[in-house]
Design a protein around this motif. Structure first.
Motif, PDB file in Angstrom:
ATOM      1  N   ALA A 102      41.224  24.765  43.626  1.00  0.00           N
ATOM      2  CA  ALA A 102      42.203  25.365  44.537  1.00  0.00           C
ATOM      3  C   ALA A 102      42.782  26.645  43.938  1.00  0.00           C
ATOM      4  N   SER A 103      42.859  26.733  42.610  1.00  0.00           N
ATOM      5  CA  SER A 103      43.451  27.917  41.971  1.00  0.00           C
ATOM      6  C   SER A 103      42.644  29.173  42.269  1.00  0.00           C
ATOM      7  N   ALA A 104      41.360  28.987  42.563  1.00  0.00           N
ATOM      8  CA  ALA A 104      40.504  30.136  42.879  1.00  0.00           C
ATOM      9  C   ALA A 104      40.921  30.813  44.185  1.00  0.00           C
ATOM     10  N   LYS A 105      41.705  30.096  44.986  1.00  0.00           N
ATOM     11  CA  LYS A 105      42.162  30.643  46.274  1.00  0.00           C
ATOM     12  C   LYS A 105      43.610  31.139  46.205  1.00  0.00           C
ATOM     13  N   MET A 106      44.231  30.990  45.059  1.00  0.00           N
ATOM     14  CA  MET A 106      45.652  31.307  44.922  1.00  0.00           C
ATOM     15  C   MET A 106      45.879  32.715  44.365  1.00  0.00           C
ATOM     16  N   THR A 107      47.117  33.182  44.524  1.00  0.00           N
ATOM     17  CA  THR A 107      47.509  34.425  43.863  1.00  0.00           C
ATOM     18  C   THR A 107      48.219  34.064  42.556  1.00  0.00           C
ATOM     19  N   GLY A 108      48.317  35.051  41.682  1.00  0.00           N
ATOM     20  CA  GLY A 108      48.989  34.839  40.407  1.00  0.00           C
ATOM     21  C   GLY A 108      50.434  34.401  40.577  1.00  0.00           C
ATOM     22  N   SER A 109      51.117  34.978  41.552  1.00  0.00           N
ATOM     23  CA  SER A 109      52.527  34.621  41.719  1.00  0.00           C
ATOM     24  C   SER A 109      52.699  33.190  42.219  1.00  0.00           C
ATOM     25  N   GLU A 110      51.685  32.678  42.932  1.00  0.00           N
ATOM     26  CA  GLU A 110      51.713  31.262  43.322  1.00  0.00           C
ATOM     27  C   GLU A 110      51.330  30.362  42.147  1.00  0.00           C
ATOM     28  N   HIS A 111      50.337  30.804  41.388  1.00  0.00           N
ATOM     29  CA  HIS A 111      49.723  29.942  40.387  1.00  0.00           C
ATOM     30  C   HIS A 111      50.514  29.858  39.090  1.00  0.00           C
ATOM     31  N   GLY A 147      39.677  34.797  46.142  1.00  0.00           N
ATOM     32  CA  GLY A 147      40.867  34.404  46.900  1.00  0.00           C
ATOM     33  C   GLY A 147      40.526  33.569  48.119  1.00  0.00           C
ATOM     34  N   GLY A 148      39.478  32.796  48.032  1.00  0.00           N
ATOM     35  CA  GLY A 148      39.085  31.932  49.141  1.00  0.00           C
ATOM     36  C   GLY A 148      38.273  32.634  50.204  1.00  0.00           C
ATOM     37  N   SER A 149      37.975  33.921  49.971  1.00  0.00           N
ATOM     38  CA  SER A 149      37.289  34.717  50.996  1.00  0.00           C
ATOM     39  C   SER A 149      35.957  35.261  50.497  1.00  0.00           C
ATOM     40  N   LYS A 150      35.040  35.456  51.416  1.00  0.00           N
ATOM     41  CA  LYS A 150      33.760  36.079  51.081  1.00  0.00           C
ATOM     42  C   LYS A 150      33.885  37.607  51.114  1.00  0.00           C
ATOM     43  N   ASP A 151      34.952  38.088  51.740  1.00  0.00           N
ATOM     44  CA  ASP A 151      35.165  39.540  51.809  1.00  0.00           C
ATOM     45  C   ASP A 151      35.999  39.956  50.597  1.00  0.00           C
ATOM     46  N   PHE A 152      35.282  40.254  49.552  1.00  0.00           N
ATOM     47  CA  PHE A 152      35.992  40.457  48.286  1.00  0.00           C
ATOM     48  C   PHE A 152      36.920  41.657  48.315  1.00  0.00           C
ATOM     49  N   GLU A 153      36.413  42.773  48.881  1.00  0.00           N
ATOM     50  CA  GLU A 153      37.186  44.010  48.825  1.00  0.00           C
ATOM     51  C   GLU A 153      38.537  43.882  49.488  1.00  0.00           C
ATOM     52  N   GLU A 154      38.534  43.245  50.641  1.00  0.00           N
ATOM     53  CA  GLU A 154      39.766  43.066  51.397  1.00  0.00           C
ATOM     54  C   GLU A 154      40.775  42.235  50.606  1.00  0.00           C
ATOM     55  N   ALA A 155      40.265  41.138  50.002  1.00  0.00           N
ATOM     56  CA  ALA A 155      41.144  40.245  49.244  1.00  0.00           C
ATOM     57  C   ALA A 155      41.767  40.965  48.052  1.00  0.00           C
ATOM     58  N   ILE A 172      44.574  37.543  41.863  1.00  0.00           N
ATOM     59  CA  ILE A 172      43.837  36.660  42.757  1.00  0.00           C
ATOM     60  C   ILE A 172      42.671  36.003  42.006  1.00  0.00           C
ATOM     61  N   GLY A 173      42.359  34.750  42.381  1.00  0.00           N
ATOM     62  CA  GLY A 173      41.292  34.002  41.695  1.00  0.00           C
ATOM     63  C   GLY A 173      39.951  34.121  42.387  1.00  0.00           C
ATOM     64  N   GLY A 174      38.983  33.353  41.906  1.00  0.00           N
ATOM     65  CA  GLY A 174      37.662  33.416  42.515  1.00  0.00           C
ATOM     66  C   GLY A 174      36.723  32.323  42.027  1.00  0.00           C
ATOM     67  N   ILE A 175      35.544  32.300  42.607  1.00  0.00           N
ATOM     68  CA  ILE A 175      34.512  31.306  42.259  1.00  0.00           C
ATOM     69  C   ILE A 175      33.277  32.041  41.735  1.00  0.00           C
TER      70      ILE A 175
END
Lengths: 324, 324, 324, 324
Positions: D222-231, C156-164, C175-178
């Motif tokens: 950019a989708s990696a930073k999004m939520t499902g409801s946005e994406h 979700g764009g964050s390095k803090d996975f648990e929080e996201a 939520i997505g990821g890399i």
């Protein structure tokens, strides 16, 4: 469609009376010495000009467009073309509706909705085999010391070839023949079970040669009349040498180290000087067709080198897959 | 390697005495009705049990793992397996070094460095053709109204099949045969020039069937003895009906709308009850081998339905490519 | 279609709620030790159950149907299936007309004319990746000592996975990821120019994993903002070690011996608990859809092992082609 | 290796400084109008000569060797070559040991054991994309009314292209960019699940273009930073029009009828006029390399038409498989 192979991969193109015919070869290892003169011997064997073959004399000069640098293969695709120089298209132009029996004219007209190049058989021409012969020359280098040898064993049902051909020429007719091919120095283990059996791959390529009507390996059709105790090849020693060779050097689709042997049936040339009564699609009537132009009395005479070529192509692919 | 096809694509797997043999079929259109009972008729034809075939009775029950939903194909890959239930591995265990003549034992041992599953021929077993028959059943539905029919025309060189088989059984021997296959209602234009000619693709698949040693289309080997004026099939009408059918329904690798006809030579079953003198890789001597277990006296009897199957597979692929 | 590879060739099949999902692997060399327990570690990594992943717990037990004998690969096709045991089809039955946004429901319905297996995504289900992971385990053995390692670098764009993840769970959202993947100990020269470049083959396989939306090699999208003098990796020594690694270990599609590195963008899971306003094909109106059942909050968490698997599959194929 | 596609199949060959580069196209339907002038517009777009591109001016004249008869495709393979006329090999001869950073020189030297054609990148040259552009012109005719449009959206991280290029030229450096490609009028249902997903096939081809380092579909990274409801793209009507297009027109690998959109990252041209400190394989020391000759300041400028071409090739293949 017009390509074949997995590692050593060929792709042919061209029409009999277009600009050129040719072949692209992928997967050839780097560092193999090739010059344009290397092709001469096999191209000459394929060439027309001897008794029983057409008097159309193309120069059949291979032009290497890519993949060879400073006399050696580079590992990149090798494209070789043969320009069509001695083309007499007018011989063929009136055959648009009065289709030649035995040829692909009818199926091509239907399959390609009339857009096919009708001149001289177009893409269906035996001239396309020039590329196969060229690829065969390269393949033979790759598979060395494996040796492939094809020869005519029978013309028109006879061992006296000259007499059979003479008679056919006199009658303005054509005649078929049998080609036998052997492969020696085969390592054990080439070929893959089921769909990439040696027989599957060789027969696939052999049936792509125009005029081929049958193929048999080892005892072939004769094996259908044999008993198991006659047919089984008993193993004599540790390297798998067999007492007989009814299997033709192949078990379960895999080379067993003995000589591979197969025979190919070649039909008589379709183009004959004799009159033929066949349907004219313009007049909607059966009419007499006389085919002008230059024809092979016995196309089988030109086929051994082509069978060697496709066999070498098949074996090169098997060898490169295994790296044996 | 163990797969074939371009659009209608099959992939086989399994060993004779492993957990199962099976097939995956890709490219089957969605919406075709298939139930597990649809396979019974053709599987029964392939089955052992009649005179001249082995007494090993597998249930041969197809289990559909995927690709069928509510009785219809979904368009996704169809996987069908056949569990191996009636397995007697002890019959084969002592053949690790005294290899059966005519079988793939020797080549498999070499090719796979001794890691092959030796029980009952392993992956080289004729049991793998179960999957082909299953795929053939589906392919036949796809190609309808094209009709494929294969039948035995000769056993041990004789038209009197029963007598030939009886004699072979008495002698603890086996015997070969000829299968003829015809394809009717063919549209014009299936097949592709050169490497995907109908002959190329059918022969490729037919030679993947264990025990096949030869194939000929139309007049086949007889055409090698004919003249062009005898062999050429004169066209009679607008839809390309020909007076004779020496070409076997194919010109230039493409269907011409006439009946496609080809014949296949089947060698005698390799496993025979009779003693055989063959090399023992343990003792390094030629010794008498007696093969125990259950064998087909004439494997050719079980092959027509397999030839129909692979032919249907080939034609289905051609048809789906063209959408004719 | 559902198969990939040239020498090391995989073919997948199955549906989420059918009998089984599975894979067939062709071209695996003989003699590699494989037991069913070898798969556990990677299957466990792929498995659901941790925070952010679905609570559907399949046993995910690999059943080897073929190709392994006495604990070693035989060289014949390896088929591995995973039976679907924990299936709750009722959760999905009402989604036939009210299609789930982000899923393949709409395209599957259209492409397969309504014959697709709609339960749980059918053949489009992420469950099909079980076979990929199994093939990856075998591929990793083949390519050793080449080492592949994939890991999550961002959620979700964050390095803090648990929080996201915690936040997404609270909001009934996903939520997505890399994922970043590295390949070490690469020999120089794997990959083929143009259509079989390493990037081409890896990206082909990576994009076959559901939820992948982007891939970049080396500096990737950042390289579009760089100058040549910044981007060029200067060679430091005879084995081609470079000062920087903007190329990601690949030049001209071929491995240069440096670490291969690529990043993959994973979209948020399509199934979310939150209400969604989407078209109902039965009522022809936009209506509120609430998806019941078990979902992954962050599907990206399960993907590193799948990316490792397909990368190992790609590299195994390249390696077997070259025999390096 | 140098070929791609299932029905619409391309095969490229040639070297930058050899006789010619070219392409063979198989599977093109018969009856499509093609003249050599049809290629001009797209070849011109690819051509060098504008600010930021190399001053090497080839005539880039397509020569059709086969497959076109009386101005229409025949259904047979189409081979098109481009002769190399404006070749200055001397510029490159001294680079045999002092290898150009960022280029394939080092990997080619290793992979092909020194037999590669080193002149101008040889088979790795961007000049090979001429064939792709030519095939793209034909593919665009096949897929009509589907429309493909690629354009530069960013150069060196900036929307002001001229300024960015001017700066790079002044510094004897090069610069990267971003290309965006859209596909409109897409039918629903092109693409196949898993290994032949639209993303898989397009990315495979796009990464075969030299200098490509990344690709993303729809929202991509950019989708990696999004939520499902946005994406999630909510469906609005019966033909599947979606409210947003984060998926980029593709679900489960299959086209959903919305615009397909993807972005491609192009690295800066590897050849730069600036001095570079890189290993000399002859002297075994790191030395200053100055690359003479003609180079593109920004190769990205020439890439949109190539991306359109490979995309059209991919879509043509998908379309011909489905006949939609």
């Amino acid at each position: 469609m017009n390509s074949f192979g997995r590692i050593f991969k060929i792709s042919i193109f061209g029409e009999s009376h277009g600009k050129a015919v040719g072949i692209t070869i992928n997967g050839c290892p780097a560092g193999i010495e090739i010059s344009e003169t290397n092709f001469n011997f096999d191209l000459q064997r394929r060439k027309s000009g001897s008794t029983g073959t057409t008097t159309r004399i193309e120069d059949d000069i291979p032009e290497i467009l890519s993949g060879i640098f400073e006399g050696k293969t580079t590992g990149s695709p090798i494209t070789i073309i043969f320009k069509n120089t001695n083309v007499k298209s007018k011989d063929y132009s009136r055959l648009k509706n009065h289709l030649r029996p035995g040829h692909a004219d009818f199926v091509a007209k239907n399959k390609y909705s009339g857009f096919t190049d009708i001149r001289g058989g177009g893409h269906f021409s035996g001239r396309l085999t020039l590329g196969l012969v060229a690829a065969g020359v390269i393949a033979k280098k790759i598979i060395s010391p494996i040796k492939i040898k094809a020869k005519i064993t029978e013309i028109g049902g006879s061992k006296d070839f000259e007499e059979a051909i003479k008679k056919a020429i006199e009658e303005n007719d054509s005649i078929g023949g049998i080609v036998e091919c052997t492969i020696n120095n085969m390592p054990i283990g080439l070929g893959e079970p089921f769909f990439d059996s040696i027989e599957s791959v060789i027969s696939h390529l052999v049936f792509s040669i125009p005029a081929v009507k049958g193929i048999e390996f080892g005892s072939g059709f004769a094996s259908a009349k044999m008993t198991g105790s006659e047919h089984n090849d008993l193993i004599l020693n540790e390297i798998g040498k067999t007492k007989t060779n009814n299997a033709g050097g192949i078990n379960g689709g895999i080379s067993n180290g003995n000589e591979i042997i197969f025979k190919v049936a070649i039909k008589p040339t379709s183009s004959i000087g004799k009159n033929q009564e066949t349907f004219n699609f313009e007049t909607k009537k059966i009419e007499t067709l006389k085919i002008e132009g230059r024809h092979d009395t016995c196309i089988a005479l030109r086929i051994p080198v082509i069978i060697e070529a496709v066999t070498a192509i098949a074996i090169a692919d098997f060898k490169l897959i295994l790296n044996k």
